[in-house]
Design an enzyme around this catalytic site. Structure first.
Site, mmCIF file in Angstrom:
data_model
loop_
_atom_site.group_PDB
_atom_site.id
_atom_site.type_symbol
_atom_site.label_atom_id
_atom_site.label_comp_id
_atom_site.label_asym_id
_atom_site.label_seq_id
_atom_site.Cartn_x
_atom_site.Cartn_y
_atom_site.Cartn_z
ATOM 1 N N GLY A 121 1.954 3.075 -3.044
ATOM 2 C CA GLY A 121 2.042 3.852 -4.282
ATOM 3 C C GLY A 121 3.061 3.302 -5.251
ATOM 4 O O GLY A 121 3.456 3.985 -6.195
ATOM 5 N N SER B 130 2.377 0.332 -6.606
ATOM 6 C CA SER B 130 1.530 -0.642 -7.301
ATOM 7 C C SER B 130 1.537 -2.030 -6.733
ATOM 8 O O SER B 130 1.569 -3.010 -7.465
ATOM 9 C CB SER B 130 1.949 -0.746 -8.756
ATOM 10 O OG SER B 130 1.367 0.257 -9.429
ATOM 11 N N SER B 131 1.503 -2.123 -5.420
ATOM 12 C CA SER B 131 1.407 -3.458 -4.849
ATOM 13 C C SER B 131 0.105 -4.115 -5.298
ATOM 14 O O SER B 131 0.053 -5.315 -5.523
ATOM 15 C CB SER B 131 1.533 -3.419 -3.343
ATOM 16 O OG SER B 131 0.778 -2.366 -2.823
ATOM 17 N N SER B 132 -0.961 -3.313 -5.486
ATOM 18 C CA SER B 132 -2.233 -3.951 -5.860
ATOM 19 C C SER B 132 -2.161 -4.519 -7.271
ATOM 20 O O SER B 132 -2.620 -5.636 -7.513
ATOM 21 C CB SER B 132 -3.407 -2.992 -5.687
ATOM 22 O OG SER B 132 -3.202 -1.851 -6.456
ATOM 23 N N ASP C 68 0.089 0.894 -14.208
ATOM 24 C CA ASP C 68 0.716 -0.004 -13.234
ATOM 25 C C ASP C 68 0.998 -1.381 -13.823
ATOM 26 O O ASP C 68 2.127 -1.882 -13.808
ATOM 27 C CB ASP C 68 -0.189 -0.174 -11.999
ATOM 28 C CG ASP C 68 -0.546 1.155 -11.360
ATOM 29 O OD1 ASP C 68 0.206 2.122 -11.565
ATOM 30 O OD2 ASP C 68 -1.571 1.230 -10.680
ATOM 31 N N SER D 127 0.814 -1.229 0.000
ATOM 32 C CA SER D 127 0.000 0.000 0.000
ATOM 33 C C SER D 127 0.842 1.270 0.000
ATOM 34 O O SER D 127 0.628 2.164 0.802
ATOM 35 C CB SER D 127 -0.923 0.028 1.221
ATOM 36 O OG SER D 127 -1.650 -1.152 1.304
HETATM 37 C C1 GLA Z 1 -2.171 4.820 -9.376
HETATM 38 C C2 GLA Z 1 -3.103 4.315 -10.472
HETATM 39 C C3 GLA Z 1 -2.471 4.466 -11.853
HETATM 40 C C4 GLA Z 1 -1.970 5.889 -12.077
HETATM 41 C C5 GLA Z 1 -1.143 6.360 -10.890
HETATM 42 C C6 GLA Z 1 -0.778 7.822 -10.976
HETATM 43 O O1 GLA Z 1 -1.033 4.029 -9.322
HETATM 44 O O2 GLA Z 1 -3.415 2.957 -10.225
HETATM 45 O O3 GLA Z 1 -3.370 4.066 -12.854
HETATM 46 O O4 GLA Z 1 -3.048 6.752 -12.325
HETATM 47 O O5 GLA Z 1 -1.812 6.164 -9.655
HETATM 48 O O6 GLA Z 1 0.046 8.072 -12.059
#
Ligand code: GLA
Length: 429
Positions: free
Chosen positions: A147, A149-151, A195, A145
């Site tokens: 930022g 992109s763990s999800s 991501d 969690s």
């Molecule tokens: C998150 C979202 C992405 C992108 C970024 C910001 O990671 O999942 O699609 O919008 O924020 O760049």
């Protein structure tokens, strides 16, 4: 492939051991998906509008050990989260289409929903799943969690494990679409494809450039270095991640979807004014000239969102040129400008992240920094001269601890700042 110190043999062994115990199968039968986290140095918040983004996988991420279950069950445990997840592949339905389930969506935002989402995505595109998996998933400690992109890394890991268990041959491009279904349809986050594209298409040492409208992409390498240079480009810089201590799922934070809506509102005004009202309301459908001619029609907050979109696209173009010529300092300056536009125009940095970014920018050897991901939680990412990386890390750790004694105790001390490197795309080992 190359240069990736992740995952280590010890990490793989441990996961094989756990899955072997869970399933009663031999360790040799356990396969592992390595699904990396990603950074997006330039191209923030424009993927959902069809903009062009830059991204790179890092040498940390999600590991999912699994064996085919041999029946229709999915049975999972997690290294980070308590409790087991167990469901049948024929019982998954989309919570967003189901009022009763939708009311349980927060509960469902637990870790198991990504596995359900992966089954949903594959089945909604008629992929033939005949069996589930027995698996154990774990992320790099302290980095969930955040930022990075763990999800998406989790979503991609489940997709690849289910596909492998069912002998399905799926291209990275198809998996980009499947992961989009998990996020947009199953979880209700209106995000773009940045991501999962980074996770599925990166290659060590290159910067991925992705046009999120046409889906065209390329990998950009810095130029070859002459023989007199002892190091390669990828050894010249490190990636510094500084964690804020703020964690909250994006679906629980309406701010993300609100910004997407505002960009669409701005696109609607600009498209109508330029006689193109029938086009899909995304900013990539607005010509640059039309933006300049009609931007005075936008309300102040919509004008700022549009300004972020068009200026960020420009920074990406300049940044790709800088990267291709090995000008990391110029690239870094653009990252810093991108971060400023996120704060001033996209208005998404929370206070601790803004403070952290300022600290990172004062650290020795930092070429440039911005907050990573959507900007409502998580970490700041910086490109730093490899020779100063350790010094920069101590500086940030010390200064942030002094400034935010309320948030730092929520982080494990070793994980306030992490120095990592570029990595490879997701793969089954
Ligand atoms: C998150 C979202 C992405 C992108 C970024 C910001 O990671 O999942 O699609 O919008 O924020 O760049």
């Amino acid at each position: 492939m190359g240069g990736s110190s992740w995952p280590s043999q010890a990490q793989l062994e441990r996961i094989r051991e756990i899955v072997s115990e869970m399933s009663g199968r031999d360790r040799e039968q356990v396969r592992v998906v390595a699904s990396p986290y990603r950074i997006c140095p330039l191209g923030a918040h424009i993927d959902h509008q069809g903009g062009t983004v830059s991204a790179m996988a890092i040498n940390r991420g999600i590991l999912l050990g699994f064996v085919p279950s041999g029946d229709n069950q999915v049975i999972l445990r997690s290294g980070q989260f308590k409790g087991g997840v167990r469901f049948r592949i024929d019982e998954v339905s989309c919570p967003m289409n189901n009022v009763k389930d939708a009311s349980k969506r927060d509960e469902e935002s637990n870790w198991g929903s990504y596995a359900r989402g992966a089954v949903y995505a594959l089945q909604s595109r008629k992929a033939c799943l005949v069996q589930g998996i027995i698996g154990y998933i774990c992320g790099t400690e302290g980095m969930d969690s955040s930022g990075i992109s763990s999800s998406a890394a989790v979503g991609v890991a489940y997709l690849m494990a289910l596909e492998n268990a069912n002998n399905l041959l799926v291209s990275p491009e198809e998996n980009i679409e499947y992961d989009r279904l998990i996020e947009n349809e199953f979880r209700g986050l209106r995000n773009g494809i940045l991501d999962q594209s980074a996770i599925l298409l990166s290659s060590y040492g290159s910067l991925l450039c992705m046009n999120c409208k046409t889906k065209e992409h390329k990998l950009i390498h810095p130029p070859k270095l002459g023989k007199k240079h002892k190091t390669e480009w990828q050894e010249a810089y490190k990636i510094l991640l500084a964690f804020s201590g703020l964690k909250q799922a994006l679906t629980e934070n309406s701010g993300y979807n609100r910004r997407v809506r505002e960009c669409q509102e701005a696109a609607t005004v600009l498209l109508r004014a330029s006689g193109n009202g029938a086009a899909e309301p995304v900013l990539s459908n607005v010509e640059l000239d039309a933006y300049h001619t009609h931007k005075h029609l936008l309300e102040p907050n919509l004008a700022k969102r549009a300004e972020h979109y068009f200026s960020e696209n420009m920074r990406v173009i300049k940044g790709l040129e800088a990267w291709a010529s090995g000008k990391f300092k110029d690239f870094g300056t653009l990252i810093t400008e991108s971060g400023l536009s996120s704060i001033q125009n996209y208005e998404c940095g929370s206070k601790p992240l803004i403070q952290l970014r300022e600290i990172v920018l004062r650290a020795p050897g930092v070429f440039g920094a911005r907050f990573s991901g959507a900007g409502f939680r998580g970490c700041c990412v910086a490109l730093v001269d490899a020779n100063f990386a350790a010094e920069a890390a101590s500086f940030v750790r010390e200064e942030y601890s002094k400034l935010r004694p309320d948030l730092v105790p929520q982080l494990n001390q070793e994980h306030v700042v992490v120095i990592c490197e570029a990595g490879d795309c997701a793969r089954v080992i």
